[in-house]
Design a protein around this motif. Structure first.
Motif: not given
Length: 303
Positions: A1-18
Motif C-alpha cells: 500500500m502506497a504511503a500517505l502524502p505528508v500534509n504540511l501545516d500552514m501555521d507551522v510554515l508561517r512560523t518558519f517564514v516569519t
C-alpha cells in the motif's frame, strides 16, 4: 500500500517564514503571540515532517541549511496561495485603482514583491506606479494625483503619515577603488556624486562635510539613481544614501577607515493622499508595510 502524502501545516510554515524574515525565532514568538517553547516545537515538527534538518547553529544565532533554503521558497509560495484563497472566499472582491509613488531606491527590491503579491490577491485592482524623487512625490500627493507614497523624512515630523522604517545613512564608494581604501588619504577636495537640488541626501552630505571642515566638489550631478550608481562605481566620486538596494559594485564606506564624518539615520514614511479611505488603497498599504518589513530589516514598530 502506497504511503500517505505528508500534509504540511500552514501555521507551522508561517512560523518558519516569519522567524527567517525577522532574523530570530524569539522575535517571531513575540510577533505571533506564542511562547518560545511553542515555536521550538513547531520547528521540530516541521523537520520531522520533511525528514531534514532545516536550521543550524551560526554563532549565537541560527542559519538555514540547504534543505531549509529550498523549503523557504516553497513555504512562501504556499502561504501566498493560502492567503489568496482565503481572501478570495472570505472577503468581497476589491476593485478600483491604487496610485503609488515611491523613491527609486525601492524599485528593484520591495516593489516587485509587493506588486506580485497584490496582483495574486486582488487581480481586479489596477495599480499605477510613479517613481520620482522625494520632492516630486510630495507635490503629487498635495495635488491629489497619488493615493500612497513612500517619502523620506529627515525632520521627524510626527504628524506625517505612518513611520515604516529607520534606515542608516552611509557614505558609499566603489567596491574596488582608491576612494575609501584603507590607509589612503581622501582626494582633496573630496569628489562627490549627487542628485541635483532639491535633494535631502545632497543636503545631508554637504552639511556633514562642511561641519567636519572637509572640502568637497561635485564631480557628478544627475537625476537618476542608476546614473548615480554608475558614476560612483566608475570612481568619479563618493555619494551618500541608505544601504538599501545597493548594487554589488558598490559598498558602504567605514567612516573611520575613510576619515569621513558620521551620519544619522533617516526615517521612511508611508503617506496617504488627500482622498478618503478606500479598501483597495488600505489593503495595498498594509501589504506594502509587510513587504518592507521583510526587505529592509530595519523596521520601526507598528503604531
Amino acid at each position: 500500500m502506497a504511503a500517505l502524502p505528508v500534509n504540511l501545516d500552514m501555521d507551522v510554515l508561517r512560523t518558519f517564514v516569519t522567524g527567517i524574515d525577522l532574523g530570530s525565532f524569539a522575535k517571531a514568538a513575540d510577533c505571533l503571540g506564542r511562547s518560545p517553547s511553542a515555536i521550538s516545537l513547531q520547528m521540530r515538527k516541521l523537520e520531522d515532517q520533511v525528514g531534514q534538518t532545516l536550521l543550524r547553529r551560526n554563532g549565537r544565532g541560527l542559519a538555514l541549511t540547504e534543505p531549509g533554503e529550498m523549503l523557504l521558497g516553497y513555504a512562501r509560495r504556499l502561504l501566498d496561495l493560502n492567503d489568496a484563497a482565503v481572501s478570495a472566499v472570505a472577503t468581497p472582491a476589491l476593485s478600483g485603482s491604487v496610485r503609488l509613488g515611491l523613491p527609486q531606491d525601492f524599485t528593484e527590491t520591495g516593489l516587485p514583491t509587493v506588486l506580485a503579491r497584490f496582483a495574486r490577491l486582488h487581480p481586479a485592482v489596477r495599480v499605477e506606479v510613479h517613481v520620482e524623487r522625494d520632492a516630486v512625490l510630495r507635490s503629487e500627493l498635495e495635488a491629489g494625483r497619488l493615493d500612497l507614497a513612500l517619502v523620506w523624512d529627515a525632520t521627524g515630523a510626527a504628524g506625517e503619515g505612518s513611520l515604516v522604517a529607520h534606515l542608516p545613512l552611509v557614505w558609499i564608494g566603489p567596491r574596488a577603488g582608491v576612494v575609501g581604501a584603507a590607509h589612503r588619504p581622501l582626494p582633496h577636495p573630496l569628489p562627490l556624486a549627487l542628485f541635483g537640488t532639491p535633494c535631502l541626501f545632497r543636503h545631508a552630505a554637504l552639511k556633514a562635510l562642511d561641519a567636519a571642515g572637509i572640502p568637497w566638489r561635485v564631480a557628478f550631478s544627475g537625476p537618476g539613481l542608476a546614473g548615480l550608481w554608475a558614476a560612483v562605481a566608475a570612481g568619479l566620486g563618493v555619494t551618500l544614501r541608505t544601504p538599501h538596494g545597493l548594487p554589488p559594485s558598490l559598498r558602504p564606506l567605514d567612516p573611520d577607515e575613510a576619515d569621513l564624518p558620521p551620519l544619522p539615520s533617516l526615517r521612511l514614511r508611508l503617506v496617504r493622499g488627500m482622498g478618503g479611505a478606500d479598501p483597495a488603497v488600505e489593503r495595498f498599504a498594509e501589504l506594502l508595510r509587510e513587504t518592507l518589513a521583510e526587505t529592509t530589516r530595519v523596521v520601526a514598530p507598528l503604531p
